[in-house]
Scaffold this motif. Structure first.
Motif, PDB file in Angstrom:
ATOM      1  N   TYR A 117     -57.253 -15.300 -55.274  1.00 46.27           N
ATOM      2  CA  TYR A 117     -56.673 -16.470 -54.604  1.00 46.27           C
ATOM      3  C   TYR A 117     -56.314 -16.202 -53.147  1.00 46.27           C
ATOM      4  O   TYR A 117     -55.363 -16.768 -52.616  1.00 46.27           O
ATOM      5  CB  TYR A 117     -55.416 -16.951 -55.341  1.00 46.27           C
ATOM      6  CG  TYR A 117     -55.583 -17.205 -56.808  1.00 46.27           C
ATOM      7  CD1 TYR A 117     -56.676 -17.905 -57.307  1.00 46.27           C
ATOM      8  CD2 TYR A 117     -54.638 -16.738 -57.720  1.00 46.27           C
ATOM      9  CE1 TYR A 117     -56.830 -18.132 -58.664  1.00 46.27           C
ATOM     10  CE2 TYR A 117     -54.785 -16.964 -59.084  1.00 46.27           C
ATOM     11  CZ  TYR A 117     -55.892 -17.656 -59.542  1.00 46.27           C
ATOM     12  OH  TYR A 117     -56.040 -17.869 -60.881  1.00 46.27           O
ATOM     13  N   ASP A 146     -61.174 -16.819 -57.040  1.00 50.14           N
ATOM     14  CA  ASP A 146     -60.681 -17.769 -56.043  1.00 50.14           C
ATOM     15  C   ASP A 146     -61.102 -19.190 -56.412  1.00 50.14           C
ATOM     16  O   ASP A 146     -61.997 -19.385 -57.251  1.00 50.14           O
ATOM     17  CB  ASP A 146     -61.231 -17.433 -54.655  1.00 50.14           C
ATOM     18  CG  ASP A 146     -60.285 -17.849 -53.535  1.00 50.14           C
ATOM     19  OD1 ASP A 146     -59.320 -18.583 -53.819  1.00 50.14           O
ATOM     20  OD2 ASP A 146     -60.502 -17.445 -52.377  1.00 50.14           O
ATOM     21  N   SER A 173     -61.708 -23.137 -48.822  1.00 52.41           N
ATOM     22  CA  SER A 173     -62.107 -22.658 -50.143  1.00 52.41           C
ATOM     23  C   SER A 173     -63.622 -22.474 -50.128  1.00 52.41           C
ATOM     24  O   SER A 173     -64.360 -23.429 -49.898  1.00 52.41           O
ATOM     25  CB  SER A 173     -61.707 -23.669 -51.227  1.00 52.41           C
ATOM     26  OG  SER A 173     -60.302 -23.796 -51.306  1.00 52.41           O
ATOM     27  N   GLU A 251     -62.442 -22.902 -60.230  1.00 54.17           N
ATOM     28  CA  GLU A 251     -62.171 -21.496 -59.942  1.00 54.17           C
ATOM     29  C   GLU A 251     -63.337 -20.637 -60.401  1.00 54.17           C
ATOM     30  O   GLU A 251     -63.920 -20.872 -61.462  1.00 54.17           O
ATOM     31  CB  GLU A 251     -60.897 -21.070 -60.672  1.00 54.17           C
ATOM     32  CG  GLU A 251     -60.510 -19.622 -60.516  1.00 54.17           C
ATOM     33  CD  GLU A 251     -59.268 -19.283 -61.338  1.00 54.17           C
ATOM     34  OE1 GLU A 251     -59.226 -18.170 -61.887  1.00 54.17           O
ATOM     35  OE2 GLU A 251     -58.352 -20.123 -61.426  1.00 54.17           O
TER      36      GLU A 251
END
Length: 262
Positions: A117, A146, A173, A251
């Motif tokens: 993360y 992540d 992201s 994720e």
């Protein structure tokens, strides 16, 4: 990482250390167990967790391996990690304050190097991956976990805007395809991968960032999110839930190693 962005990260995670630590270490033990199972730790393993935060993975792995180390940029996060370590009475774990772009360990020092993360807080995650690989043994593994950004450019832009309003230390992201490209550039092979949809409360997500409904950033992020619901324009699969909104983070977990050339 620039000094300015370092300061932004430290400010954000110093402010939210307690709320974040409770969530990461105590409220989601099932997620931590899931990661440990994914990694299949061995008794002889030496682990380094980069951007370890309050040490959830380090402390979960330590009882099953030889030794676990955590490194983080924010002293307050490491203070929380030491408190949790004392509570659990774990002796084979240690902590160091530092950044992922300059890991203070020798080449090939670890069997397993992880980062969770954190890539979405790093302007140039490839520099951190390069350092992680440097301190990993030639036959060792790197673990990256992540959130994944939407592949659609339109969704990605709004998704990122909401994330940055919530947390100014957020950069972007990475998309799944971006991870694949980066692994290929570093000549890495994926040993195993796993994908999850993490459903969570918008209000709790805001609280972890130090925001409540009275805060301007909370209100701005919520307005954008509500406007994105029709057509899922931000890639959060958002759904109104009484006074709250349920959102989803995609994720990806990747265990990689140096590619074996034929």
């Amino acid at each position: 990482m620039s000094k300015r962005h370092q300061a932004t990260v430290q400010k954000q995670f110093t402010k939210t250390a307690e709320a974040f630590s409770i969530f990461a270490t105590r409220d989601t033990p099932d997620v931590v167990i899931e990661k440990v199972d994914f990694l299949r730790p061995q008794p002889e393993t030496l682990l380094l967790d980069v951007a370890c935060g309050p040490g959830a993975l380090v402390l979960a792995m330590a009882p099953r391996i030889r030794y676990a180390y955590g490194i983080d940029l924010t002293p307050e996060m490491l203070r929380q990690a030491r408190e949790f370590q004392n509570e659990k009475q774990i002796t084979n774990a240690a902590w160091v304050c530092g950044e992922g772009e300059k890991i203070p360990y020798a080449d090939g020092a670890f069997d397993l190097v992880s980062c969770q993360y954190a890539f979405h807080h790093i302007p140039k995650p490839e520099l951190v991956l390069q350092e992680m690989l440097r301190v990993t043994k030639p036959d060792g593994h790197v673990f990256i976990d992540d959130t994944l950004g939407p592949e659609s450019d339109e969704k990605f832009e709004l998704h990122s805007r909401i994330e940055i309003i919530r947390d100014p230390s957020h950069t972007r992201s990475l998309r799944f395809t971006t991870f694949l490209k980066m692994f290929d550039e570093f000549k890495l092979q994926i040993i195993s991968e796993s994908f999850r949809r993490r459903r969570r409360s918008f209000n709790q997500w805001m609280l972890r960032a130090g925001l409540t409904p009275k805060d301007k950033r909370y209100q701005e992020a919520r307005k954008l999110l509500e406007g994105s619901i029709k057509g899922d324009r931000a890639g959060f699969l958002a759904q109104v839930d009484e006074e709250d909104i349920q959102i989803v983070h995609n994720e990806g977990m990747f265990l990689v190693s140096q590619r074996t050339e034929a």
